[in-house]
Design a protein around this motif. Structure first.
Motif, PDB file in Angstrom:
ATOM      1  N   LYS A  28      52.863   6.911  11.247  1.00 33.34           N
ATOM      2  CA  LYS A  28      52.978   6.824   9.887  1.00 33.34           C
ATOM      3  C   LYS A  28      54.429   6.048   9.677  1.00 33.34           C
ATOM      4  O   LYS A  28      54.190   5.603  10.490  1.00 33.34           O
ATOM      5  CB  LYS A  28      53.639   8.604   9.435  1.00 33.34           C
ATOM      6  CG  LYS A  28      52.694   9.685   9.579  1.00 33.34           C
ATOM      7  CD  LYS A  28      53.387  10.694   9.338  1.00 33.34           C
ATOM      8  CE  LYS A  28      52.109  12.360   9.238  1.00 33.34           C
ATOM      9  NZ  LYS A  28      52.957  13.477   9.589  1.00 33.34           N
ATOM     10  N   LYS A  29      54.300   5.699   8.642  1.00 30.44           N
ATOM     11  CA  LYS A  29      55.383   4.012   8.214  1.00 30.44           C
ATOM     12  C   LYS A  29      56.328   5.147   9.180  1.00 30.44           C
ATOM     13  O   LYS A  29      57.182   5.768   8.940  1.00 30.44           O
ATOM     14  CB  LYS A  29      55.523   4.159   6.682  1.00 30.44           C
ATOM     15  CG  LYS A  29      56.469   3.176   6.464  1.00 30.44           C
ATOM     16  CD  LYS A  29      56.506   2.702   4.985  1.00 30.44           C
ATOM     17  CE  LYS A  29      57.561   1.530   4.938  1.00 30.44           C
ATOM     18  NZ  LYS A  29      56.607   0.726   4.501  1.00 30.44           N
ATOM     19  N   GLY A  30      56.679   4.026   9.306  1.00 29.33           N
ATOM     20  CA  GLY A  30      58.778   4.652  10.650  1.00 29.33           C
ATOM     21  C   GLY A  30      58.510   4.918  12.113  1.00 29.33           C
ATOM     22  O   GLY A  30      59.062   4.674  12.405  1.00 29.33           O
ATOM     23  N   VAL A  31      57.700   5.174  12.096  1.00 25.99           N
ATOM     24  CA  VAL A  31      57.349   5.927  13.510  1.00 25.99           C
ATOM     25  C   VAL A  31      56.476   5.387  14.818  1.00 25.99           C
ATOM     26  O   VAL A  31      55.595   4.121  14.675  1.00 25.99           O
ATOM     27  CB  VAL A  31      56.557   6.831  13.594  1.00 25.99           C
ATOM     28  CG1 VAL A  31      56.171   7.427  14.861  1.00 25.99           C
ATOM     29  CG2 VAL A  31      56.572   8.156  12.880  1.00 25.99           C
ATOM     30  N   ASN A  32      57.280   5.153  15.538  1.00 22.78           N
ATOM     31  CA  ASN A  32      56.809   3.840  16.741  1.00 22.78           C
ATOM     32  C   ASN A  32      56.769   5.370  17.786  1.00 22.78           C
ATOM     33  O   ASN A  32      56.476   5.567  18.731  1.00 22.78           O
ATOM     34  CB  ASN A  32      57.770   3.545  17.651  1.00 22.78           C
ATOM     35  CG  ASN A  32      57.478   2.402  18.614  1.00 22.78           C
ATOM     36  OD1 ASN A  32      56.028   3.186  18.983  1.00 22.78           O
ATOM     37  ND2 ASN A  32      57.698   1.187  18.580  1.00 22.78           N
ATOM     38  N   ILE A  83      51.556  12.631  19.216  1.00 26.41           N
ATOM     39  CA  ILE A  83      50.198  11.900  18.683  1.00 26.41           C
ATOM     40  C   ILE A  83      50.440  11.933  17.259  1.00 26.41           C
ATOM     41  O   ILE A  83      49.881  11.388  16.215  1.00 26.41           O
ATOM     42  CB  ILE A  83      49.570  11.339  19.956  1.00 26.41           C
ATOM     43  CG1 ILE A  83      50.059  10.636  20.700  1.00 26.41           C
ATOM     44  CG2 ILE A  83      48.537   9.701  18.900  1.00 26.41           C
ATOM     45  CD1 ILE A  83      49.521  10.290  21.625  1.00 26.41           C
ATOM     46  N   GLU A  84      49.001  13.073  17.045  1.00 33.21           N
ATOM     47  CA  GLU A  84      48.433  13.107  16.021  1.00 33.21           C
ATOM     48  C   GLU A  84      49.612  13.769  14.718  1.00 33.21           C
ATOM     49  O   GLU A  84      49.383  13.465  13.869  1.00 33.21           O
ATOM     50  CB  GLU A  84      47.161  14.515  16.223  1.00 33.21           C
ATOM     51  CG  GLU A  84      46.015  13.985  16.652  1.00 33.21           C
ATOM     52  CD  GLU A  84      45.255  14.838  17.091  1.00 33.21           C
ATOM     53  OE1 GLU A  84      45.131  16.099  17.243  1.00 33.21           O
ATOM     54  OE2 GLU A  84      43.924  14.431  17.179  1.00 33.21           O
ATOM     55  N   ASP A  85      50.486  14.386  15.213  1.00 32.52           N
ATOM     56  CA  ASP A  85      51.666  14.965  13.669  1.00 32.52           C
ATOM     57  C   ASP A  85      52.506  13.669  13.286  1.00 32.52           C
ATOM     58  O   ASP A  85      52.576  13.529  12.121  1.00 32.52           O
ATOM     59  CB  ASP A  85      52.320  16.171  14.501  1.00 32.52           C
ATOM     60  CG  ASP A  85      51.376  17.086  15.164  1.00 32.52           C
ATOM     61  OD1 ASP A  85      50.785  17.645  13.975  1.00 32.52           O
ATOM     62  OD2 ASP A  85      52.831  18.231  15.082  1.00 32.52           O
ATOM     63  N   ASN A  86      52.306  12.956  13.946  1.00 27.67           N
ATOM     64  CA  ASN A  86      53.339  11.268  14.015  1.00 27.67           C
ATOM     65  C   ASN A  86      51.790  10.367  13.226  1.00 27.67           C
ATOM     66  O   ASN A  86      52.832   9.366  13.202  1.00 27.67           O
ATOM     67  CB  ASN A  86      54.042  10.856  14.798  1.00 27.67           C
ATOM     68  CG  ASN A  86      55.271  11.756  14.880  1.00 27.67           C
ATOM     69  OD1 ASN A  86      55.594  11.871  14.149  1.00 27.67           O
ATOM     70  ND2 ASN A  86      55.202  12.922  15.795  1.00 27.67           N
ATOM     71  N   CYS A  87      50.524  10.731  12.616  1.00 32.24           N
ATOM     72  CA  CYS A  87      49.746   9.686  12.636  1.00 32.24           C
ATOM     73  C   CYS A  87      49.008   9.885  11.292  1.00 32.24           C
ATOM     74  O   CYS A  87      48.794  10.969  11.287  1.00 32.24           O
ATOM     75  CB  CYS A  87      49.083   9.428  13.693  1.00 32.24           C
ATOM     76  SG  CYS A  87      49.855   8.384  15.090  1.00 32.24           S
TER      77      CYS A  87
END
Length: 91
Positions: A28-32, A83-87
Protein backbone atom coordinates in the motif's frame (compact mmCIF):
# COMPACT_ATOMS: atom_id res chain seq x y z
CA UNK A 1 9.90 -42.19 -6.96
CA UNK A 2 13.18 -40.66 -5.89
CA UNK A 3 13.28 -37.50 -3.74
CA UNK A 4 14.54 -35.54 -6.74
CA UNK A 5 11.65 -36.76 -8.89
CA UNK A 6 9.20 -35.87 -6.11
CA UNK A 7 10.68 -32.38 -5.83
CA UNK A 8 10.44 -31.96 -9.60
CA UNK A 9 6.78 -32.99 -9.49
CA UNK A 10 6.04 -30.51 -6.70
CA UNK A 11 7.84 -27.68 -8.52
CA UNK A 12 5.97 -28.44 -11.75
CA UNK A 13 2.64 -28.32 -9.91
CA UNK A 14 3.66 -25.08 -8.18
CA UNK A 15 4.68 -23.40 -11.44
CA UNK A 16 1.50 -24.56 -13.15
CA UNK A 17 -0.59 -23.13 -10.34
CA UNK A 18 1.25 -19.79 -10.54
CA UNK A 19 0.69 -19.60 -14.32
CA UNK A 20 -3.02 -20.40 -14.06
CA UNK A 21 -3.60 -18.18 -11.01
CA UNK A 22 -1.31 -15.17 -11.32
CA UNK A 23 -1.25 -12.90 -8.29
CA UNK A 24 0.51 -9.57 -7.90
CA UNK A 25 1.09 -8.28 -4.39
CA UNK A 26 2.15 -4.65 -4.02
CA UNK A 27 2.61 -2.59 -0.86
CA UNK A 28 0.00 0.00 0.00
CA UNK A 29 1.13 3.56 -0.62
CA UNK A 30 3.78 4.63 1.87
CA UNK A 31 4.34 1.18 3.37
CA UNK A 32 7.80 -0.39 3.42
CA UNK A 33 6.82 -4.02 3.93
CA UNK A 34 10.41 -5.20 4.22
CA UNK A 35 11.18 -2.84 7.12
CA UNK A 36 7.81 -3.60 8.71
CA UNK A 37 8.52 -7.35 8.79
CA UNK A 38 12.14 -6.82 9.85
CA UNK A 39 11.20 -4.64 12.84
CA UNK A 40 8.02 -6.50 13.86
CA UNK A 41 9.51 -9.99 13.63
CA UNK A 42 13.30 -9.57 14.07
CA UNK A 43 13.90 -13.12 15.33
CA UNK A 44 11.85 -14.74 12.57
CA UNK A 45 13.42 -12.40 10.00
CA UNK A 46 16.83 -13.78 10.97
CA UNK A 47 15.87 -17.41 11.69
CA UNK A 48 13.85 -17.83 8.48
CA UNK A 49 16.58 -16.03 6.49
CA UNK A 50 14.10 -13.47 5.17
CA UNK A 51 17.04 -11.11 4.63
CA UNK A 52 18.01 -13.21 1.59
CA UNK A 53 14.92 -12.24 -0.41
CA UNK A 54 14.41 -9.55 -3.01
CA UNK A 55 11.62 -7.68 -1.27
CA UNK A 56 10.46 -6.07 -4.50
CA UNK A 57 8.97 -9.54 -5.22
CA UNK A 58 6.49 -9.90 -2.37
CA UNK A 59 4.79 -12.83 -4.12
CA UNK A 60 8.04 -14.79 -3.83
CA UNK A 61 8.34 -13.94 -0.14
CA UNK A 62 4.73 -14.98 0.46
CA UNK A 63 5.19 -18.21 -1.51
CA UNK A 64 8.15 -19.05 0.72
CA UNK A 65 6.22 -18.27 3.91
CA UNK A 66 3.17 -20.26 2.77
CA UNK A 67 5.47 -23.13 1.77
CA UNK A 68 7.13 -23.18 5.19
CA UNK A 69 3.74 -23.20 6.87
CA UNK A 70 2.22 -25.91 4.70
CA UNK A 71 5.14 -28.27 4.17
CA UNK A 72 7.42 -27.74 7.17
CA UNK A 73 4.72 -26.82 9.70
CA UNK A 74 6.50 -23.60 10.66
CA UNK A 75 3.95 -21.08 11.93
CA UNK A 76 4.39 -18.11 9.61
CA UNK A 77 0.76 -17.00 9.79
CA UNK A 78 1.41 -13.74 11.66
CA UNK A 79 4.08 -12.66 9.17
CA UNK A 80 1.85 -13.54 6.23
CA UNK A 81 -1.03 -11.59 7.78
CA UNK A 82 1.17 -8.55 8.39
CA UNK A 83 2.34 -8.55 4.77
CA UNK A 84 -1.12 -9.12 3.29
CA UNK A 85 -2.74 -6.49 5.55
CA UNK A 86 -0.30 -3.90 4.24
CA UNK A 87 -0.58 -4.79 0.57
CA UNK A 88 -2.97 -4.78 -2.35
CA UNK A 89 -3.46 -8.14 -4.04
CA UNK A 90 -4.46 -8.28 -7.69
CA UNK A 91 -5.45 -11.47 -9.48
Amino acid sequence: MTPLEALNLVMTAYLGTKILNPVTTTPKKGVNVHELVKTTFPKEYKDLKLFTFAWDNLDGVLDYLYGLRETCHVDTTAIIKLIEDNCEVKQ
